[in-house]
Design a protein around this motif. Structure first.
Motif, PDB file in Angstrom:
ATOM      1  N   PHE A 417       0.930  -1.168   0.117  1.00  0.00           N
ATOM      2  CA  PHE A 417       0.055   0.004  -0.178  1.00  0.00           C
ATOM      3  C   PHE A 417       0.929   1.345   0.242  1.00  0.00           C
ATOM      4  O   PHE A 417       1.274   1.806   0.996  1.00  0.00           O
ATOM      5  CB  PHE A 417      -0.975   0.056   1.174  1.00  0.00           C
ATOM      6  N   PRO A 418       1.238   1.818  -1.102  1.00  0.00           N
ATOM      7  CA  PRO A 418       2.277   3.084  -1.337  1.00  0.00           C
ATOM      8  C   PRO A 418       1.617   4.114  -0.425  1.00  0.00           C
ATOM      9  O   PRO A 418       2.580   4.925   0.209  1.00  0.00           O
ATOM     10  CB  PRO A 418       2.224   3.093  -2.714  1.00  0.00           C
ATOM     11  N   ASP A 419       0.344   4.352  -0.531  1.00  0.00           N
ATOM     12  CA  ASP A 419      -0.028   5.587   0.352  1.00  0.00           C
ATOM     13  C   ASP A 419       0.057   5.748   1.585  1.00  0.00           C
ATOM     14  O   ASP A 419       0.449   6.759   2.189  1.00  0.00           O
ATOM     15  CB  ASP A 419      -1.735   5.718   0.111  1.00  0.00           C
ATOM     16  N   MET A 420       0.167   4.457   2.220  1.00  0.00           N
ATOM     17  CA  MET A 420       0.283   4.221   3.795  1.00  0.00           C
ATOM     18  C   MET A 420       1.949   3.960   3.862  1.00  0.00           C
ATOM     19  O   MET A 420       2.231   3.451   5.132  1.00  0.00           O
ATOM     20  CB  MET A 420      -0.499   3.424   4.481  1.00  0.00           C
ATOM     21  N   LYS A 421       2.683   3.787   2.937  1.00  0.00           N
ATOM     22  CA  LYS A 421       4.126   3.232   3.105  1.00  0.00           C
ATOM     23  C   LYS A 421       4.261   1.965   3.770  1.00  0.00           C
ATOM     24  O   LYS A 421       4.995   1.990   4.631  1.00  0.00           O
ATOM     25  CB  LYS A 421       4.963   4.322   3.625  1.00  0.00           C
ATOM     26  N   LEU A 422       3.482   1.003   3.349  1.00  0.00           N
ATOM     27  CA  LEU A 422       3.175  -0.222   4.176  1.00  0.00           C
ATOM     28  C   LEU A 422       3.404  -1.444   3.160  1.00  0.00           C
ATOM     29  O   LEU A 422       2.767  -1.369   1.995  1.00  0.00           O
ATOM     30  CB  LEU A 422       1.596  -0.394   4.905  1.00  0.00           C
ATOM     31  N   ASN A 423       4.397  -2.292   3.133  1.00  0.00           N
ATOM     32  CA  ASN A 423       4.463  -3.801   2.511  1.00  0.00           C
ATOM     33  C   ASN A 423       4.494  -4.826   3.465  1.00  0.00           C
ATOM     34  O   ASN A 423       4.322  -4.640   4.622  1.00  0.00           O
ATOM     35  CB  ASN A 423       5.115  -3.379   1.531  1.00  0.00           C
ATOM     36  N   TRP A 424       4.947  -6.035   2.828  1.00  0.00           N
ATOM     37  CA  TRP A 424       5.042  -7.098   3.677  1.00  0.00           C
ATOM     38  C   TRP A 424       6.175  -7.069   4.710  1.00  0.00           C
ATOM     39  O   TRP A 424       6.513  -8.083   5.708  1.00  0.00           O
ATOM     40  CB  TRP A 424       5.119  -8.358   2.633  1.00  0.00           C
ATOM     41  N   GLN A 425       7.079  -6.010   4.368  1.00  0.00           N
ATOM     42  CA  GLN A 425       8.257  -5.946   5.411  1.00  0.00           C
ATOM     43  C   GLN A 425       8.012  -4.930   6.325  1.00  0.00           C
ATOM     44  O   GLN A 425       8.936  -4.995   7.367  1.00  0.00           O
ATOM     45  CB  GLN A 425       9.445  -5.450   4.485  1.00  0.00           C
ATOM     46  N   THR A 426       6.933  -4.606   6.468  1.00  0.00           N
ATOM     47  CA  THR A 426       6.887  -3.436   7.370  1.00  0.00           C
ATOM     48  C   THR A 426       6.532  -3.796   8.953  1.00  0.00           C
ATOM     49  O   THR A 426       7.160  -3.411   9.855  1.00  0.00           O
ATOM     50  CB  THR A 426       5.790  -2.418   7.028  1.00  0.00           C
ATOM     51  N   HIS A 427       5.680  -4.926   9.028  1.00  0.00           N
ATOM     52  CA  HIS A 427       5.482  -5.531  10.303  1.00  0.00           C
ATOM     53  C   HIS A 427       5.895  -6.815  10.390  1.00  0.00           C
ATOM     54  O   HIS A 427       5.240  -7.831   9.617  1.00  0.00           O
ATOM     55  CB  HIS A 427       3.820  -5.302  10.455  1.00  0.00           C
ATOM     56  N   PRO A 428       7.005  -7.090  11.167  1.00  0.00           N
ATOM     57  CA  PRO A 428       7.493  -8.619  11.299  1.00  0.00           C
ATOM     58  C   PRO A 428       6.288  -9.487  11.829  1.00  0.00           C
ATOM     59  O   PRO A 428       5.547  -8.820  12.703  1.00  0.00           O
ATOM     60  CB  PRO A 428       8.549  -8.418  12.408  1.00  0.00           C
ATOM     61  N   ASN A 429       6.326 -10.812  11.480  1.00  0.00           N
ATOM     62  CA  ASN A 429       5.350 -11.646  11.963  1.00  0.00           C
ATOM     63  C   ASN A 429       6.154 -12.723  12.976  1.00  0.00           C
ATOM     64  O   ASN A 429       7.083 -13.347  12.169  1.00  0.00           O
ATOM     65  CB  ASN A 429       4.709 -12.332  10.795  1.00  0.00           C
ATOM     66  N   ASN A 430       5.977 -12.784  14.101  1.00  0.00           N
ATOM     67  CA  ASN A 430       6.617 -13.642  15.013  1.00  0.00           C
ATOM     68  C   ASN A 430       6.276 -15.041  15.182  1.00  0.00           C
ATOM     69  O   ASN A 430       6.678 -15.825  15.693  1.00  0.00           O
ATOM     70  CB  ASN A 430       6.420 -13.047  16.406  1.00  0.00           C
ATOM     71  N   LEU A 431       5.376 -15.466  14.462  1.00  0.00           N
ATOM     72  CA  LEU A 431       4.711 -16.626  14.436  1.00  0.00           C
ATOM     73  C   LEU A 431       5.580 -17.501  13.445  1.00  0.00           C
ATOM     74  O   LEU A 431       5.641 -17.507  12.053  1.00  0.00           O
ATOM     75  CB  LEU A 431       3.251 -16.993  13.807  1.00  0.00           C
TER      76      LEU A 431
END
Length: 507
Positions: A417-431
């Motif tokens: 989501f370029p408008d929110m500067k978010l992609n799969w790398q933005t939020h680490p998944n700890n599972l």
């Protein structure tokens, strides 16, 4: 010339009090009230008959229009009071009510009836407004630009049929009030465009999982081992399928009936675990505090920590619960590598297209300025590859390639989501620990207690490898005693999966 003063009026009979409404303020209030009532009727009707009413209908029907109706009543009352103050003597400001007068009695009955009906309708409207503010449409669609990444991921998640408020608020009045106060601040941030991009995580002051997650889930229940099959497609020309069957040791157990074990051992069943994080995203953990049911405490310090023991002692400690591992239970942004694997496995992508896994991940991993640029770039990149490298296939499998382009564009829209500067790398998944440190934040062999005990990174603590196969794994596949990586990496106990598997172009 002397100006003749208007003498104070006598207190008017009740039937003449309506004349006091004939002033600009009251008349404006009457007009606003009529418009508000008409809007309420219209929006409630649309909300009732529409199959999927938009979020703005709800806020207009149950919040905005009723607010203007109340404002109109206040305007009418203010106009009446101002008019009386202008014409009546101070001692005659308040009306005299005589219920023996049939006219006044009829007026009082009419006013009381109106008041009762208004209160009942207001109560029903207030409940509908409360219900609307707890709805998924209100949470996910009202602030479209801000919440579109979270709402998109939510619709594809395992919790897509669970209302947002069930997890973010939970039961009880206390957290309801807290959530609305926090929401008011977020509304102002949205209006004035001061919200962060992306929305930061983890959420601070999150309600404990025992009061939300465990309303449905039950960590104390003993689950034992659960079979899971991992499917990975290689980056070769044939998109070779490699499947790994593992027995995940979920465990669980109530201390009253037996010793807790497995992964759910962590979940405050047989132990209480607190930790200190050295970074905002809680990916670096220099200190762990474990207390068992007997009250015995073991403290583990990371050997490579940059924090001293004094700094750790003064730092905030986080109590471990479900969301420390399941930190993306709903808003999951799947890496390109895994997204393409899932599409190939579900046959949304044709595995007979040469190098489709490699090329799909390549175009998904590229940087685009906007969604429109990504849509065009993905189409050009994939079609250009087959036209230049496999011209015969580009002609004979045009439909498969077009379908592949559409599927990959869809993957991009739900993960980036370029408008929110978010992609799969933005939020680490700890599972797990495949794309991010996850379990290895603690189980890295580097956390040592004062008496020399080490938090092990032995794979068999959490899962047992059943088999590895090329192609579709079967229940009769021979057992594999140890995991064999497709590429020889030497001693796997010295390597973390996330060191190489970054979710994009790579192994």
């Amino acid at each position: 010339m002397d100006t003749e003063k208007t003498p104070p009026l006598e207190v008017e009979p009740w039937h003449r009090s309506r004349m006091l409404l004939r002033n600009p303020v009251s008349l404006a209030g009457v007009a606003l009230g009529i418009v508000s009532l008409a809007n309420i009727f219209l929006f409630v009707l649309i909300d009732a008959i529409a199959v999927k009413p938009g979020p703005y209908i709800g806020i207009l029907a149950y919040m905005v229009s009723p607010g203007f109706l109340i404002l109109s009543l206040l305007m009418m009352l203010a106009g009446v009071l101002l008019e009386r103050r202008k014409h009546l003597a101070p001692q005659a400001f308040y009306p005299r009510i005589d219920l023996n007068d049939p006219t006044q009695r009829s007026a009082v009955i009419s006013f009381t009836t109106f008041l009762v009906v208004f209160v009942v309708v207001s109560a029903a409207g207030s409940y509908k407004a409360y219900e609307f503010t707890e709805s998924t449409a209100f949470c996910g669609q009202l602030c479209h630009t801000v919440m579109i990444p979270e709402y998109t991921a939510y619709q594809l998640s395992p919790h897509a049929r669970v209302a947002c408020a069930d997890c973010h608020v939970g039961p009880g009045a206390t957290w309801f009030v807290k959530s609305k106060l926090s929401g008011s601040r977020q509304v102002f941030a949205t209006i004035f465009n001061t919200y962060p991009r992306p929305i930061p995580t983890p959420v601070h002051n999150l309600r404990p999982a025992q009061e939300t997650c465990e309303q449905c889930h039950w960590p104390k229940k003993f689950y034992g081992g659960q079979l899971k099959v991992f499917a990975h497609y290689a980056n070769d020309e044939k998109n070779t399928l490699h499947q790994v069957r593992m027995l995940i040791k979920t465990g669980g157990g109530d201390p009253a009936t037996g010793a807790p074990e497995g992964i759910h051992w962590h979940m405050n069943i047989g132990n209480r675990i607190d930790y200190v994080a050295a970074d905002e995203k809680r990916q670096v953990i220099p200190y762990i505090h474990v207390e068992d049911l007997q009250g015995r405490v073991t403290e583990y310090y990371a050997k490579d920590s940059t924090l001293s023991k004094d700094q750790i002692a003064k730092a905030d400690k986080h109590h471990m619960d479900c969301v420390d591992c399941h930190n993306r239970p709903t808003h999951i942004y799947v890496p390109p590598d895994l997204s393409v694997d899932q599409s190939l496995l579900s046959r949304h992508l044709d595995a007979s297209l040469p190098f489709i896994k490699q090329q799909a991940v390549t175009v998904l991993s590229a940087t685009y300025a906007s969604n429109d640029a990504a849509t065009q770039g993905i189409a050009n990149g994939l079609q250009g590859f087959y036209e230049s490298k496999y011209p015969d296939i580009a002609k004979t499998k045009q439909l498969e390639i077009r379908n592949a382009v559409a599927e990959i564009q869809q993957i991009y829209r739900r993960t980036t989501f370029p408008d929110m500067k978010l992609n799969w790398q933005t939020h680490p998944n700890n599972l797990g620990h495949y794309y991010y440190p996850g379990c290895f934040r603690c189980h890295d062999g580097q956390h040592v207690s004062t008496d020399g005990r080490v938090i092990s990174r032995d794979c068999n603590q959490c899962h047992t490898l059943m088999s590895e196969t090329e192609g579709v794994a079967s229940a009769s596949a021979p057992p594999a005693p140890t995991f064999q990586h497709p590429v020889d990496l030497g001693d796997l106990t010295q390597v973390n999966c996330a060191d190489c598997h970054n979710g994009g172009v790579g192994p």
